[in-house]
Design an enzyme around this catalytic site. Structure first.
Site, PDB file in Angstrom:
ATOM      1  N   HIS A 175       0.626  -0.986   0.257  1.00 39.26           N
ATOM      2  CA  HIS A 175       0.057  -0.069  -0.203  1.00 39.26           C
ATOM      3  C   HIS A 175       1.311   1.503   0.149  1.00 39.26           C
ATOM      4  CE1 HIS A 175      -3.531  -2.548   1.903  1.00 39.26           C
ATOM      5  NE2 HIS A 175      -3.568  -2.415   0.693  1.00 39.26           N
TER       6      HIS A 175
ATOM      7  N   CYS B 237       7.663  19.219  -8.582  1.00 41.77           N
ATOM      8  CA  CYS B 237       8.601  17.760  -8.659  1.00 41.77           C
ATOM      9  C   CYS B 237       9.816  18.463  -9.504  1.00 41.77           C
ATOM     10  CB  CYS B 237       7.794  17.143  -9.631  1.00 41.77           C
ATOM     11  SG  CYS B 237       8.875  15.278 -10.440  1.00 41.77           S
TER      12      CYS B 237
ATOM     13  N   CYS C 265      10.240  16.376 -13.064  1.00 43.45           N
ATOM     14  CA  CYS C 265      10.116  17.487 -14.549  1.00 43.45           C
ATOM     15  C   CYS C 265       9.481  18.480 -14.170  1.00 43.45           C
ATOM     16  CB  CYS C 265       8.223  16.357 -14.453  1.00 43.45           C
ATOM     17  SG  CYS C 265       7.116  16.587 -14.050  1.00 43.45           S
TER      18      CYS C 265
ATOM     19  N   LEU D 171      -5.148  -9.151  17.787  1.00 43.94           N
ATOM     20  CA  LEU D 171      -6.025  -9.504  18.609  1.00 43.94           C
ATOM     21  C   LEU D 171      -7.277  -9.971  18.913  1.00 43.94           C
ATOM     22  CD1 LEU D 171      -5.491  -7.991  21.379  1.00 43.94           C
ATOM     23  CD2 LEU D 171      -6.564  -5.618  19.725  1.00 43.94           C
ATOM     24  N   GLU D 172      -8.204 -10.426  18.056  1.00 47.42           N
ATOM     25  CA  GLU D 172      -9.459 -10.574  18.042  1.00 47.42           C
ATOM     26  C   GLU D 172     -10.232 -11.497  16.739  1.00 47.42           C
ATOM     27  OE1 GLU D 172     -12.100  -7.591  18.251  1.00 47.42           O
ATOM     28  OE2 GLU D 172     -11.326  -6.915  15.877  1.00 47.42           O
TER      29      GLU D 172
HETATM   30  P1  OAD Z   1      -7.791  -2.777  10.586  1.00 49.42           P
HETATM   31  O1  OAD Z   1      -8.268  -1.181  11.447  1.00 49.42           O
HETATM   32  O2  OAD Z   1      -8.214  -2.526   9.044  1.00 49.42           O
HETATM   33  O3  OAD Z   1      -7.544  -3.868  11.111  1.00 49.42           O
HETATM   34  C1  OAD Z   1      -6.703  -3.747  12.645  1.00 49.42           C
HETATM   35  C2  OAD Z   1      -6.363  -5.776  12.490  1.00 49.42           C
HETATM   36  O4  OAD Z   1      -5.475  -4.969  13.754  1.00 49.42           O
HETATM   37  C3  OAD Z   1      -7.706  -5.742  13.322  1.00 49.42           C
HETATM   38  O5  OAD Z   1      -8.520  -7.161  13.484  1.00 49.42           O
HETATM   39  C4  OAD Z   1      -7.502  -5.621  14.848  1.00 49.42           C
HETATM   40  O6  OAD Z   1      -8.315  -6.244  16.026  1.00 49.42           O
HETATM   41  C5  OAD Z   1      -6.330  -5.576  15.104  1.00 49.42           C
HETATM   42  N1  OAD Z   1      -5.422  -5.208  15.823  1.00 49.42           N
HETATM   43  C6  OAD Z   1      -5.438  -3.900  17.113  1.00 49.42           C
HETATM   44  N2  OAD Z   1      -4.801  -3.778  18.294  1.00 49.42           N
HETATM   45  C7  OAD Z   1      -3.687  -4.449  17.715  1.00 49.42           C
HETATM   46  C8  OAD Z   1      -2.225  -5.296  18.258  1.00 49.42           C
HETATM   47  N3  OAD Z   1      -1.951  -4.886  19.471  1.00 49.42           N
HETATM   48  N4  OAD Z   1      -1.670  -6.572  18.349  1.00 49.42           N
HETATM   49  C9  OAD Z   1      -2.965  -7.572  17.557  1.00 49.42           C
HETATM   50  N5  OAD Z   1      -3.922  -6.819  16.177  1.00 49.42           N
HETATM   51  C10 OAD Z   1      -4.540  -5.852  16.672  1.00 49.42           C
HETATM   52  O7  OAD Z   1      -6.107  -2.062   9.656  1.00 49.42           O
HETATM   53  P2  OAD Z   1      -5.407  -3.604   8.722  1.00 49.42           P
HETATM   54  O8  OAD Z   1      -6.203  -4.432   8.383  1.00 49.42           O
HETATM   55  O9  OAD Z   1      -4.405  -2.831   8.391  1.00 49.42           O
HETATM   56  O10 OAD Z   1      -5.781   0.506   3.412  1.00 49.42           O
HETATM   57  O11 OAD Z   1      -6.429  -3.010   7.465  1.00 49.42           O
HETATM   58  C11 OAD Z   1      -6.280  -2.731   5.787  1.00 49.42           C
HETATM   59  C12 OAD Z   1      -6.377  -1.591   4.956  1.00 49.42           C
HETATM   60  O12 OAD Z   1      -7.273  -0.659   4.960  1.00 49.42           O
HETATM   61  C13 OAD Z   1      -5.021  -0.348   5.019  1.00 49.42           C
HETATM   62  O13 OAD Z   1      -3.796  -0.769   4.743  1.00 49.42           O
HETATM   63  C14 OAD Z   1      -5.729   0.548   4.689  1.00 49.42           C
HETATM   64  C15 OAD Z   1      -6.930   0.880   5.130  1.00 49.42           C
HETATM   65  O14 OAD Z   1      -7.654   1.132   4.904  1.00 49.42           O
HETATM   66  C16 OAD Z   1      -5.553   1.686   2.606  1.00 49.42           C
HETATM   67  O15 OAD Z   1      -5.177   3.057   2.864  1.00 49.42           O
HETATM   68  C17 OAD Z   1      -5.482   1.746   1.037  1.00 49.42           C
END
Ligand code: OAD
Length: 236
Positions: free
Chosen positions: A108, A135, A138, A203-204
């Protein structure tokens, strides 16, 4: 284990205990902002100043962040595992690299880089971005944008990632909710092939939790170091 290959998908949860917020948890970024405004090319076209301010603020938080025990454990895994370890991260921070991982693909993008929307030139950038910036390649004014992937855009390194998923023996998913494709579909793809072991550490339970062979639930700073210790000692 010399010929074995591990692919590790990470998400915001791995950096949560370094003080970087997640997206979909209570108080997550997408509970405060509409992602259509700040994480789409259309939102940037509508109000570039607002989008720059949003990322300028996040960039400053990220510049000061330090890796936690989970990032360090994954760095140690890469240096001590006799086979191949690849981190595919959805995170735009640099904490995996600071934690010692060298083989990292930022699917990403990266917050500490900026890209010219006109000629695609990429630079390292830790300061604020604004519409007056030109930039360096360019000379176009107002075209520098965060080097991140927005919704509706193609993630980076997809060919390399597909290749690694096709060859891996172990697939780990750490700290990601499994809401955003294509990353959310990686586990199904690996399971379909039928020869790799799959584990989620979160975490879940994530959206795709049922697809994993094993699920280890708890904070990343606790479950990742102990999982890595066990993996290095006993394999999977
Ligand atoms: P999310 O915020 O959707 O999910 C985070 C996950 O991490 C959840 O399942 C939480 O339960 C878990 N979590 C939180 N704290 C934690 C901890 N201390 N230890 C372990 N797990 C924990 O984030 P992503 O899955 O990364 O993309 O989101 C995916 C994409 O959505 C991101 O890259 C971003 C976002 O929109 C773009 O912006 C394109």
């Amino acid at each position: 284990m010399k010929d074995k290959r591990i692919v590790i998908l990470t998400g915001a949860g791995v950096s949560a205990e370094s003080g970087l917020g997640t997206f979909r948890d209570k108080d997550g970024l997408w509970t405060k902002y509409d992602l259509n405004d700040v994480a789409t090319p259309e939102g940037f076209a509508r109000n570039p100043e607002f989008v720059h301010n949003f990322y300028n603020q996040r960039r400053q938080n990220l510049v000061d962040a330090t890796p936690n025990a989970a990032h360090h454990a994954l760095g140690r895994l890469e240096s001590e595992f006799p086979g191949d370890v690849l981190v595919v991260t959805q995170n735009i921070d640099r904490l995996h690299e600071m934690g010692g991982s060298k083989n990292v693909l930022h699917m990403h993008g990266e917050m500490l880089k900026s890209r010219c929307d006109f000629c695609q030139h990429v630079i390292h950038w830790e300061g604020d971005l604004n519409l007056a910036m030109r930039c360096e390649q360019c000379g176009t004014a107002g075209a520098m944008r965060p080097h991140v992937v927005w919704f509706g855009e193609m993630p980076f390194y997809m060919d390399d990632i597909q290749h690694a998923l096709d060859l891996c023996d172990l697939f780990l998913s750490i700290g990601t909710s499994g809401n955003v494709y294509p990353a959310a579909g990686f586990v199904a793809q690996v399971r379909h092939r039928g020869t790799a072991h799959t584990v989620e550490l979160n975490l879940e339970p994530s959206e795709g939790s049922a697809l994993f062979h094993d699920s280890v639930l708890g904070p990343a700073t606790e479950v990742v170091p102990s999982y890595v210790d066990d993996l290095l000692a006993n394999g999977w």
